[in-house]
Design a protein around this motif. Structure first.
Motif, PDB file in Angstrom:
ATOM      1  N   ARG A  32       0.738  -1.158   0.091  1.00 22.32           N
ATOM      2  CA  ARG A  32      -0.076   0.126  -0.016  1.00 22.32           C
ATOM      3  C   ARG A  32       0.819   1.382  -0.145  1.00 22.32           C
ATOM      4  NH1 ARG A  32      -3.027   1.316   5.705  1.00 22.32           N
ATOM      5  NH2 ARG A  32      -1.098   2.258   5.989  1.00 22.32           N
ATOM      6  N   ASP A  33       1.826   1.119   0.892  1.00 18.37           N
ATOM      7  CA  ASP A  33       2.798   2.482   0.915  1.00 18.37           C
ATOM      8  C   ASP A  33       3.690   2.660  -0.253  1.00 18.37           C
ATOM      9  OD1 ASP A  33       1.500   3.166   3.301  1.00 18.37           O
ATOM     10  OD2 ASP A  33       3.227   2.334   4.637  1.00 18.37           O
ATOM     11  N   VAL A  60       3.022   1.648  -3.228  1.00 19.29           N
ATOM     12  CA  VAL A  60       2.059   1.999  -4.401  1.00 19.29           C
ATOM     13  C   VAL A  60       1.551   3.508  -4.220  1.00 19.29           C
ATOM     14  CG1 VAL A  60      -0.285   1.787  -5.498  1.00 19.29           C
ATOM     15  CG2 VAL A  60       1.197  -0.233  -4.855  1.00 19.29           C
ATOM     16  N   GLN A  62       4.762  -0.139  -8.632  1.00 20.05           N
ATOM     17  CA  GLN A  62       4.068  -1.311  -9.238  1.00 20.05           C
ATOM     18  C   GLN A  62       3.579  -2.070  -7.884  1.00 20.05           C
ATOM     19  OE1 GLN A  62       2.328  -1.593 -12.243  1.00 20.05           O
ATOM     20  NE2 GLN A  62       3.466   0.088 -13.244  1.00 20.05           N
ATOM     21  N   LYS A  69      -2.483  -7.072  -5.225  1.00 18.49           N
ATOM     22  CA  LYS A  69      -3.469  -6.330  -5.168  1.00 18.49           C
ATOM     23  C   LYS A  69      -4.547  -7.138  -4.346  1.00 18.49           C
ATOM     24  CE  LYS A  69      -2.537  -3.790  -9.388  1.00 18.49           C
ATOM     25  NZ  LYS A  69      -2.990  -3.706 -10.698  1.00 18.49           N
ATOM     26  N   LYS A  79      -7.662  -7.038  -5.312  1.00 12.58           N
ATOM     27  CA  LYS A  79      -8.413  -7.703  -6.087  1.00 12.58           C
ATOM     28  C   LYS A  79      -7.837  -9.087  -6.825  1.00 12.58           C
ATOM     29  CE  LYS A  79      -7.154  -4.466  -9.759  1.00 12.58           C
ATOM     30  NZ  LYS A  79      -7.908  -3.139 -10.616  1.00 12.58           N
ATOM     31  N   ARG A 118      -8.810 -11.856  -4.267  1.00 14.59           N
ATOM     32  CA  ARG A 118     -10.326 -12.533  -4.246  1.00 14.59           C
ATOM     33  C   ARG A 118     -10.266 -13.573  -5.324  1.00 14.59           C
ATOM     34  NH1 ARG A 118     -12.464  -6.610  -5.642  1.00 14.59           N
ATOM     35  NH2 ARG A 118     -13.060  -7.050  -7.693  1.00 14.59           N
ATOM     36  N   PHE A 173     -12.187  -3.165   3.756  1.00 18.69           N
ATOM     37  CA  PHE A 173     -13.409  -3.347   2.702  1.00 18.69           C
ATOM     38  C   PHE A 173     -14.370  -2.285   2.789  1.00 18.69           C
ATOM     39  CE2 PHE A 173     -12.071  -7.844   3.938  1.00 18.69           C
ATOM     40  CZ  PHE A 173     -11.006  -7.877   3.100  1.00 18.69           C
ATOM     41  N   ASP A 174     -14.169  -1.405   3.575  1.00 14.42           N
ATOM     42  CA  ASP A 174     -15.080  -0.188   3.699  1.00 14.42           C
ATOM     43  C   ASP A 174     -14.980   0.547   2.353  1.00 14.42           C
ATOM     44  OD1 ASP A 174     -15.736  -0.883   6.335  1.00 14.42           O
ATOM     45  OD2 ASP A 174     -14.768   0.877   7.227  1.00 14.42           O
ATOM     46  N   CYS A 175     -13.677   0.643   1.960  1.00 15.90           N
ATOM     47  CA  CYS A 175     -13.606   0.987   0.594  1.00 15.90           C
ATOM     48  C   CYS A 175     -13.240   0.245  -0.449  1.00 15.90           C
ATOM     49  CB  CYS A 175     -12.028   1.880   0.578  1.00 15.90           C
ATOM     50  SG  CYS A 175     -12.452   3.360   1.609  1.00 15.90           S
ATOM     51  N   HIS A 176     -12.071  -0.818  -0.190  1.00 19.83           N
ATOM     52  CA  HIS A 176     -12.148  -2.026  -1.141  1.00 19.83           C
ATOM     53  C   HIS A 176     -13.200  -2.911  -1.246  1.00 19.83           C
ATOM     54  CE1 HIS A 176      -7.983  -0.059  -1.771  1.00 19.83           C
ATOM     55  NE2 HIS A 176      -8.005  -0.248  -0.383  1.00 19.83           N
ATOM     56  N   TYR A 177     -13.575  -3.188  -2.620  1.00 18.72           N
ATOM     57  CA  TYR A 177     -14.868  -4.096  -2.786  1.00 18.72           C
ATOM     58  C   TYR A 177     -14.124  -5.392  -2.586  1.00 18.72           C
ATOM     59  CZ  TYR A 177     -18.581  -6.639  -5.060  1.00 18.72           C
ATOM     60  OH  TYR A 177     -19.509  -7.576  -5.357  1.00 18.72           O
TER      61      TYR A 177
END
Lengths: 120, 259
Positions: free
Chosen positions: A72-73, A75, A81, A85, A87, A90, A114-118
């Protein structure tokens, strides 16, 4: 004065001492027994299907959040890169309920990815 | 001797008082004029081509769809990354009584200026907003934003929006919730990021791509590296007369307008 003295014979004394010792040791013994007979503290997680994970099982079990925070930091702050991720996670760990939530609930950790990431 | 003594004393004071130190080296310090990044992304907007409503609408809808920006009708709570505003509001120091009819009261496409010296980053209390050195984008680390809204007050361009409510229900109602881009949470501040996630994959920002699809929109938006003299934006800036929003404030906006 002498009339008020409680006189116990040897047998009663032993019984009283044994009961006292049992009461004192109860908390310790209870946790030892409970721990021994309780089901495993680790919730059962089913096998994820798909390609092998980005790190080995042991690392991911204990440090997946370290990896996610590092990526995260990198990116966001260093414009690198993404090594992994959410995504991509999942793809194999298809259900949030059966993977993420199961463990986090068992160890009582609140997380807000998951409040933001689907994640389904 | 007296002078030297005073200078030493001032330096000594400076070490203990950051404000004094900042005053002593005013201007030339960390955010000084001379400091330029090796890469600074920027955009050139052709105002004439953006007078066409279809062009402006295409930009905004492409961007907002791409980034899970909810459509909130209440203007007090609306969230926008790229939108239109009146010429006189966008260029208050350019507009005058005799502004050409072509521009007078006409809408101009506006977005975050990705300033060279962003006020929003200076006031951010958690370091969530920062100027990224690798490409000059003013980034928001959503994981750090606590929603204090200092940045909204600091930004002279109104480029930032606050999430007064959870954006997901509004997105789900319209059926435009994208699964591959994160939404925000209630209490987070958001703005244009020059589509960092697309740049990472080597693609152009969504708005730039969208205008190309619209007839007459070709060249309305040009995106590129301002520090590269051979880039398309640098060429345009050399050849055409461009203006910036509120240059006098000194934040060094990196979105230029061809008039």
């Amino acid at each position: 004065m002498e009339g008020n003295k409680i006189i116990l014979d040897d047998k009663t004394k032993i019984i009283v001492v044994v009961i006292a010792v049992l009461i004192i040791l109860f908390p310790v013994g209870y946790s030892v027994v409970a721990f021994a007979i309780a089901p495993s503290a680790q919730p059962f997680l089913e096998e994820a299907d798909g390609e092998p994970c980005v790190r080995d099982l042991k690392y991911m079990r204990h440090n997946h959040w370290v990896l996610l925070k590092k990526v995260r930091d990198e990116v966001i702050h260093e414009a690198k890169q993404a090594e992994v991720k959410l995504k991509d996670c999942r793809k194999c760990h298809k259900s949030r309920e059966r993977f993420c939530d199961k463990c986090h609930n068992a160890v009582n950790i609140n997380f807000n990815c998951f409040d933001c990431h689907y994640y389904p | 001797m007296k002078g030297i003594g005073f200078a030493t004393a001032a330096a000594g004071l400076g070490f203990s008082f950051p404000l004094l130190r900042a005053l002593a080296s005013s201007g030339a310090a960390s955010h000084g004029e001379g400091e330029t990044l090796s890469t600074q992304l920027g955009m050139v907007v052709d105002i004439k081509k953006c007078l066409d409503e279809n062009v402006r609408r295409a930009c905004a809808s492409a961007c907002h769809l791409e980034h899970n920006v909810p459509e909130i009708p209440d203007t007090a709570e609306e969230i926008k990354w790229i939108w239109s505003e009146d010429y006189k509001t966008v260029f208050p120091d350019q507009a005058h009584a005799r502004t050409a009819d072509m521009y007078k009261d006409k809408p101009v496409l506006v977005l975050c200026n990705q300033c060279a010296k962003p006020a929003c980053a200076k006031v951010c209390i958690t370091g969530a907003t920062f100027k990224r050195e690798s490409d000059g984008i003013v980034m928001i680390d959503m994981h750090r934003c606590v929603g204090c809204r200092f940045c909204i007050a600091a930004c002279p361009y109104g480029a930032r929006s606050f999430n007064f409510r959870d954006p997901r229900p509004a997105l789900a109602r319209k059926g435009t919730l994208r699964e591959d881009y994160p939404t925000r949470v209630k209490g987070a501040v958001e703005k244009c990021t020059f589509c960092v996630e697309r740049l990472r994959e080597g693609r152009e920002p969504a708005c730039v791509e969208a205008v190309k699809q619209v007839p007459g929109g070709e060249g309305a938006l040009t995106f590129g590296d301002l520090s590269d003299p051979d880039s398309e934006v640098s060429r345009l800036l050399r050849e055409k007369h461009t203006i910036c929003r509120r240059v006098g404030l000194g934040f060094g906006p990196n979105v230029f307008y061809i008039v």
